[in-house]
Design a protein around this motif. Sequence first.
Motif, short mmCIF file in Angstrom:
data_model
loop_
_atom_site.label_atom_id
_atom_site.label_comp_id
_atom_site.label_asym_id
_atom_site.label_seq_id
_atom_site.Cartn_x
_atom_site.Cartn_y
_atom_site.Cartn_z
N LYS A 5 47.07 44.49 49.15
CA LYS A 5 45.68 44.79 48.81
C LYS A 5 44.96 45.18 50.09
O LYS A 5 45.15 44.57 51.13
N PRO A 6 44.06 46.17 50.01
CA PRO A 6 43.32 46.57 51.21
C PRO A 6 42.50 45.40 51.78
O PRO A 6 41.97 44.59 51.03
N TRP A 37 40.48 59.13 45.76
CA TRP A 37 40.47 58.87 47.19
C TRP A 37 41.14 57.52 47.48
O TRP A 37 41.94 57.40 48.40
N LEU A 38 40.79 56.53 46.69
CA LEU A 38 41.39 55.20 46.87
C LEU A 38 42.90 55.24 46.63
O LEU A 38 43.66 54.62 47.38
N LEU A 39 43.32 55.96 45.62
CA LEU A 39 44.75 56.07 45.32
C LEU A 39 45.52 56.72 46.46
O LEU A 39 46.64 56.32 46.78
N TRP A 55 48.30 50.62 47.53
CA TRP A 55 48.26 49.42 46.69
C TRP A 55 47.67 49.72 45.32
O TRP A 55 48.13 49.19 44.30
N PHE A 56 46.67 50.60 45.28
CA PHE A 56 46.01 50.91 44.01
C PHE A 56 46.93 51.61 43.03
O PHE A 56 46.72 51.55 41.82
N GLN A 57 47.96 52.28 43.51
CA GLN A 57 48.89 53.00 42.64
C GLN A 57 49.70 52.06 41.76
O GLN A 57 50.09 52.43 40.65
N THR A 58 49.98 50.88 42.25
CA THR A 58 50.80 49.94 41.49
C THR A 58 49.99 48.77 40.91
O THR A 58 50.54 47.99 40.14
N ALA A 59 48.74 48.68 41.26
CA ALA A 59 47.89 47.59 40.75
C ALA A 59 47.50 47.86 39.30
O ALA A 59 47.53 49.00 38.84
#
Length: 79
Positions: free
Chosen positions: A1-2, A30-32, A37-41
Amino acid sequence: KPPYPYVELISYAINSHPSQKMALSEIYNWLLVHFPWFQTATSNWRNSVRHNLSLNKKFVRVPREAADGVGKGDLWTVE
């Protein structure tokens, strides 16, 4: 996680755009791209982004103008 709170992540995203304005979908993208981490969350993080945009007074909703391109919904900027 960021290691940053959502307010900072959203601010980084918006401030990285040349116009200093972004649509919600652009913030998601942008976050992805910048934080894998956002790609698999689970998709709950999207709710957190919307929640922060709506409730934090740092973020201002700006009506989309013809010059801002095609799309629906307003844009967001940092006050």
